[in-house]
Every structure is written in C-alpha cells, then in structure tokens.
Write a protein that holds these residues in place. Structure first.
Motif, mmCIF file in Angstrom:
data_model
loop_
_atom_site.group_PDB
_atom_site.id
_atom_site.type_symbol
_atom_site.label_atom_id
_atom_site.label_comp_id
_atom_site.label_asym_id
_atom_site.label_seq_id
_atom_site.Cartn_x
_atom_site.Cartn_y
_atom_site.Cartn_z
ATOM 1 N N VAL A 120 7.227 17.429 14.269
ATOM 2 C CA VAL A 120 6.480 17.779 12.881
ATOM 3 C C VAL A 120 5.159 18.369 12.999
ATOM 4 C CG1 VAL A 120 7.925 15.774 11.876
ATOM 5 C CG2 VAL A 120 5.321 15.514 12.719
ATOM 6 N N SER A 122 4.337 22.025 11.438
ATOM 7 C CA SER A 122 4.244 22.125 10.085
ATOM 8 C C SER A 122 3.053 21.430 9.625
ATOM 9 C CB SER A 122 5.570 21.237 9.457
ATOM 10 O OG SER A 122 5.391 19.968 9.701
ATOM 11 N N GLY A 176 5.353 26.657 8.267
ATOM 12 C CA GLY A 176 6.235 26.053 7.099
ATOM 13 C C GLY A 176 7.723 26.801 6.929
ATOM 14 N N ALA A 177 8.435 26.067 6.253
ATOM 15 C CA ALA A 177 9.793 26.639 6.019
ATOM 16 C C ALA A 177 9.986 27.973 5.460
ATOM 17 C CB ALA A 177 10.588 25.394 5.139
ATOM 18 N N SER A 213 -4.136 27.992 6.403
ATOM 19 C CA SER A 213 -3.913 26.950 7.535
ATOM 20 C C SER A 213 -4.248 27.598 8.769
ATOM 21 C CB SER A 213 -2.466 26.610 7.514
ATOM 22 O OG SER A 213 -1.696 27.930 8.174
ATOM 23 N N GLN A 255 6.749 28.696 14.692
ATOM 24 C CA GLN A 255 6.820 28.989 13.576
ATOM 25 C C GLN A 255 8.447 28.632 13.538
ATOM 26 O OE1 GLN A 255 5.620 29.808 10.623
ATOM 27 N NE2 GLN A 255 7.758 29.437 9.809
ATOM 28 N N GLY A 267 8.428 24.818 13.113
ATOM 29 C CA GLY A 267 7.998 24.532 11.665
ATOM 30 C C GLY A 267 8.928 24.787 10.645
ATOM 31 N N ALA A 268 9.595 25.767 10.670
ATOM 32 C CA ALA A 268 10.796 26.217 9.524
ATOM 33 C C ALA A 268 11.903 25.059 9.616
ATOM 34 C CB ALA A 268 11.186 27.663 9.966
ATOM 35 N N TYR A 287 11.902 21.600 11.336
ATOM 36 C CA TYR A 287 11.361 20.532 11.317
ATOM 37 C C TYR A 287 10.126 20.385 10.479
ATOM 38 C CZ TYR A 287 14.625 19.964 14.855
ATOM 39 O OH TYR A 287 15.673 20.029 15.919
ATOM 40 N N THR A 288 10.397 20.330 8.940
ATOM 41 C CA THR A 288 8.957 19.990 8.372
ATOM 42 C C THR A 288 8.404 18.712 8.238
ATOM 43 O OG1 THR A 288 10.256 19.612 6.159
ATOM 44 C CG2 THR A 288 9.748 22.019 6.810
ATOM 45 N N TYR A 289 7.151 18.289 8.059
ATOM 46 C CA TYR A 289 6.641 17.328 7.811
ATOM 47 C C TYR A 289 7.419 16.403 7.063
ATOM 48 C CZ TYR A 289 3.124 13.486 7.384
ATOM 49 O OH TYR A 289 2.331 12.291 6.992
ATOM 50 N N SER A 330 10.254 15.993 6.578
ATOM 51 C CA SER A 330 11.659 15.553 7.176
ATOM 52 C C SER A 330 11.656 13.954 7.458
ATOM 53 C CB SER A 330 11.814 16.145 8.470
ATOM 54 O OG SER A 330 12.847 15.807 9.175
#
Length: 110
Positions: free
Chosen positions: A31, A34, A39-40, A47, A69, A72-73, A75-77, A79
């Motif tokens: 995480v 992200s 991000g996704a 950022s 990247q 991050g795409a 496993y987002t925070y 999640s």
C-alpha cells in the motif's frame, strides 16, 4: 492453537504475533506506493510520485518508477486486504513490544 500449558500458549501467541508483523510488513509494502501518489488511474497530481515523475521526464519500462506505479495501480490504500494486513501487523508488533518489556521487567525483579 496452544498446546495447553501457559508457556506453550506464550510461544504460540508470539508465533502468531510474528506472523502478523510479517503480514503487516508485506501489506505496508503493497500500500505504500498508493500513499506516495501511485494510483489506480495513474500518478496523482501534486503527490510525491508526481514530483518524481516530473524530475525524470519520460518513464521507461522496467524502472523503479514503473514498478511502483504498477503496484500502486493494483494495491490501493483503500484495499481492505492491504489495510487489514497493516492493522494486523501493528497489533502484532504492539503485542511483541508489550511481551518484551514485561518479560524484561520480570527478569529484573520489577
């Protein structure tokens, strides 16, 4: 579960806590990108990831930036699994710290 005696329960609980810490560390690794702005939908404007990207220009494949990247795409925070892993790791680390200090006090006669 524990084998029955108080000593074996303590060993079992520590093993569970160590497992929780390991899972939490893995969750944090997943995480963290992200949180940095990977991000996704791509790099989040304003950022740390955006600042890094602007400093390197075109991002090549198989670079640290592209790997972060990708993570991050995926496993987002937000999640639930990643969040649960981090919480579990935090609880496990807290338990291990508690047992370490209480055992040390007992050994010192406190």
């Amino acid at each position: 579960g524990p084998g029955g005696s108080e000593e074996s329960y303590g060993d079992w609980a520590k093993n569970v806590a160590y497992s929780a810490v390991a899972a939490g560390a893995a969750g944090a690794v997943l995480v963290a990108p992200s949180l940095a702005g990977f991000g996704a939908e791509g790099v989040v404007a304003g950022s740390y990831a955006a600042a890094w990207q602007s400093s390197i220009g075109n991002v090549g494949a198989s670079t640290a930036f592209s790997t972060l990247q990708s993570i991050g795409a995926t496993y987002t925070y937000t999640s639930a699994v990643g969040t649960a892993l981090v919480i579990g790791g935090t609880v496990g680390a807290g338990y291990l710290a508690y047992t370490y200090f209480t055992e040390e006090e007992s050994a010192n006669g406190a």
